[in-house]
Design a protein around this motif. Structure first.
Motif, PDB file in Angstrom:
ATOM      1  N   TRP A  11     -26.182  14.298   7.311  1.00 30.55           N
ATOM      2  CA  TRP A  11     -26.078  13.020   6.593  1.00 30.55           C
ATOM      3  C   TRP A  11     -26.342  11.875   7.568  1.00 30.55           C
ATOM      4  O   TRP A  11     -25.599  11.652   8.498  1.00 30.55           O
ATOM      5  N   ASN A  12     -27.438  11.144   7.335  1.00 26.86           N
ATOM      6  CA  ASN A  12     -27.813  10.025   8.207  1.00 26.86           C
ATOM      7  C   ASN A  12     -27.752  10.422   9.684  1.00 26.86           C
ATOM      8  O   ASN A  12     -27.231   9.679  10.522  1.00 26.86           O
ATOM      9  N   ALA A  15     -29.280   7.975  12.249  1.00 27.98           N
ATOM     10  CA  ALA A  15     -28.450   6.796  12.477  1.00 27.98           C
ATOM     11  C   ALA A  15     -27.293   7.131  13.401  1.00 27.98           C
ATOM     12  O   ALA A  15     -26.973   6.373  14.328  1.00 27.98           O
ATOM     13  N   LEU A  16     -26.643   8.271  13.156  1.00 30.74           N
ATOM     14  CA  LEU A  16     -25.525   8.660  14.012  1.00 30.74           C
ATOM     15  C   LEU A  16     -25.990   8.846  15.445  1.00 30.74           C
ATOM     16  O   LEU A  16     -25.322   8.403  16.390  1.00 30.74           O
ATOM     17  N   VAL A  28     -24.384  -2.183  13.167  1.00 29.53           N
ATOM     18  CA  VAL A  28     -24.489  -1.004  12.308  1.00 29.53           C
ATOM     19  C   VAL A  28     -24.258  -1.461  10.873  1.00 29.53           C
ATOM     20  O   VAL A  28     -23.253  -2.112  10.569  1.00 29.53           O
ATOM     21  N   PHE A  30     -23.904  -0.287   6.934  1.00 30.82           N
ATOM     22  CA  PHE A  30     -23.720   0.697   5.869  1.00 30.82           C
ATOM     23  C   PHE A  30     -24.222   0.031   4.596  1.00 30.82           C
ATOM     24  O   PHE A  30     -23.659  -0.982   4.144  1.00 30.82           O
ATOM     25  N   VAL A  76     -27.377   2.792   7.898  1.00 29.61           N
ATOM     26  CA  VAL A  76     -26.793   4.010   7.350  1.00 29.61           C
ATOM     27  C   VAL A  76     -26.867   3.918   5.833  1.00 29.61           C
ATOM     28  O   VAL A  76     -26.192   3.073   5.224  1.00 29.61           O
ATOM     29  N   ASP A  77     -27.713   4.737   5.198  1.00 32.11           N
ATOM     30  CA  ASP A  77     -27.903   4.693   3.749  1.00 32.11           C
ATOM     31  C   ASP A  77     -26.721   5.376   3.054  1.00 32.11           C
ATOM     32  O   ASP A  77     -26.493   6.574   3.229  1.00 32.11           O
ATOM     33  N   CYS A  78     -25.995   4.614   2.250  1.00 31.73           N
ATOM     34  CA  CYS A  78     -24.800   5.118   1.579  1.00 31.73           C
ATOM     35  C   CYS A  78     -24.996   5.230   0.067  1.00 31.73           C
ATOM     36  O   CYS A  78     -24.041   5.057  -0.709  1.00 31.73           O
ATOM     37  N   ARG A 141     -18.003  11.561   4.502  1.00 26.46           N
ATOM     38  CA  ARG A 141     -19.308  11.297   5.113  1.00 26.46           C
ATOM     39  C   ARG A 141     -19.145  10.579   6.446  1.00 26.46           C
ATOM     40  O   ARG A 141     -19.889  10.859   7.398  1.00 26.46           O
ATOM     41  N   ALA A 142     -18.199   9.640   6.506  1.00 24.69           N
ATOM     42  CA  ALA A 142     -17.985   8.936   7.771  1.00 24.69           C
ATOM     43  C   ALA A 142     -16.570   8.380   7.827  1.00 24.69           C
ATOM     44  O   ALA A 142     -16.046   7.894   6.828  1.00 24.69           O
ATOM     45  N   TRP A 152     -18.084  12.538  10.929  1.00 22.14           N
ATOM     46  CA  TRP A 152     -19.389  12.301  10.306  1.00 22.14           C
ATOM     47  C   TRP A 152     -19.811  13.598   9.619  1.00 22.14           C
ATOM     48  O   TRP A 152     -19.721  14.667  10.229  1.00 22.14           O
TER      49      TRP A 152
END
Length: 251
Positions: A11-12, A15-16, A28, A30, A76-78, A141-142, A152
Motif C-alpha cells: 500500500w503506497n 511513498a513509504l 507528506v 495524505f 499518499v493516495d488514500c 493502512r498507516a 504501514w
C-alpha cells in the motif's frame, strides 16, 4: 530514519520508501481521504487532504494536493480510506471541552501529526477507527506518530521506534549534572533535594523527609517513584522545576 521497505508493504509502497529514505525532510500529503478531524469547527470532510510537515499538521481539507505537489510533497493516495486522529481526546468527543483551542488531539492545523488510516468500512466514527488498531491490526493502512510512520500496510515499519523496556529502570548516575542540588519553591514551603545517586528528599513546611524516593531525568522531564509506592512527575522549564503545582529554583 533510513530503511528499506519490504515487498509485502504494497500500500503506497513508493511513498513509504520516500518517507523512510532518510533524505531531506519533505512534506507528506495524505490525499483523497474521508477525514474525521474530531475538530468541532472543521468536522468531517470527504475527498480531502491532510498535509504534514515534520511533526505538525499544517493543512486539512480539499484542494491541498496542488500546492503540496508544488512544494515537492510525498503523496499518499488514500482513496477508499478514512483518516482519523491517532490520539483520541475522549472528553472532547463527548462534548466536554469548552473551547476549541482545548481540542489538542484532533486533525487541526498546528496540532501534532498523529494520525491513523483505515478502510472506510472500519471507520463509522473515530472510536471505531481507533479500535481497528487493536482488533484488526492487519487492516491498518498507516499509523503515524509525530509525522513518523509506525505501522504501514498492517506491519511494523522498518526502523520504527521501540517502546522502553518494562520495569523500573536502573538508577542514573547524575554526577556533574547541573540539576543536582536543592530546589526551593517561591514560598519557601517545598525544598526538594536531588542527589547524584538518583534519590530525592523533600522537606515540606519545615517537615523533613516528608517524601523520599528515586527519580529519573529524561530530557526536560523528571519522573519520581516515592518510597511509598506512588509515581509523580515534573518538568524543567528554563532554570525552573515545575512539580505538583510548585515552581522551584535551584539554590
Amino acid at each position: 530514519m533510513s530503511a528499506t521497505v519490504p515487498d509485502s508493504m504494497t500500500w503506497n509502497a513508493r511513498a513509504l520508501q520516500e518517507i523512510v529514505s532518510g533524505e531531506a525532510q519533505r512534506p507528506v500529503l495524505f490525499t483523497n481521504a474521508r477525514v474525521l478531524t474530531a475538530d468541532p469547527l472543521i468536522g468531517t470532510l470527504t475527498g480531502a487532504d491532510v498535509l504534514l510537515v515534520g511533526s505538525v499538521v499544517v493543512g486539512v481539507g480539499p484542494g491541498i494536493v496542488t500546492a503540496a505537489q508544488d512544494d515537492g510533497a510525498i503523496v499518499v493516495d488514500c482513496t477508499g480510506m478514512t483518516v482519523v486522529p491517532a490520539v483520541v481526546d475522549t472528553v472532547a468527543l463527548a462534548g466536554g471541552r469548552r473551547h476549541r483551542s482545548e481540542y489538542v488531539a484532533t486533525l487541526t492545523p498546528g496540532n501534532a501529526a498523529d494520525l491513523l488510516v483505515v478502510p472506510d468500512a472500519l471507520a463509522g466514527d473515530v472510536p471505531e477507527a481507533v479500535a481497528t488498531l487493536f482488533t484488526r491490526p492487519a487492516e491498518v493502512r498507516a499509523l503515524v506518530a509525530d509525522g513518523v510512520p509506525v505501522v504501514w500496510a498492517g506491519q511494523d515499519v522498518p526502523g520504527r521506534g521501540t517502546a522502553p523496556a518494562a520495569g523500573i529502570p536502573a538508577a542514573q548516575d547524575l554526577t556533574g549534572s547541573p540539576r543536582v542540588g536543592v530546589w526551593i519553591d517561591r514560598g519557601d514551603f517545598l525544598h526538594q533535594e536531588l542527589t547524584a545517586d538518583g534519590r530525592y528528599d523533600e522537606t515540606r513546611g519545615g517537615r523533613p523527609h516528608a517524601y523520599q524516593g528515586r527519580y529519573w531525568i529524561d530530557g526536560d522531564r523528571i519522573d519520581y517513584l516515592d518510597d511509598l509506592g506512588f509515581w509523580a512527575f515534573g518538568e524543567f522549564i528554563g532554570d525552573e522545576l515545575h512539580h505538583a503545582g510548585y515552581i522551584m529554583k535551584l539554590r
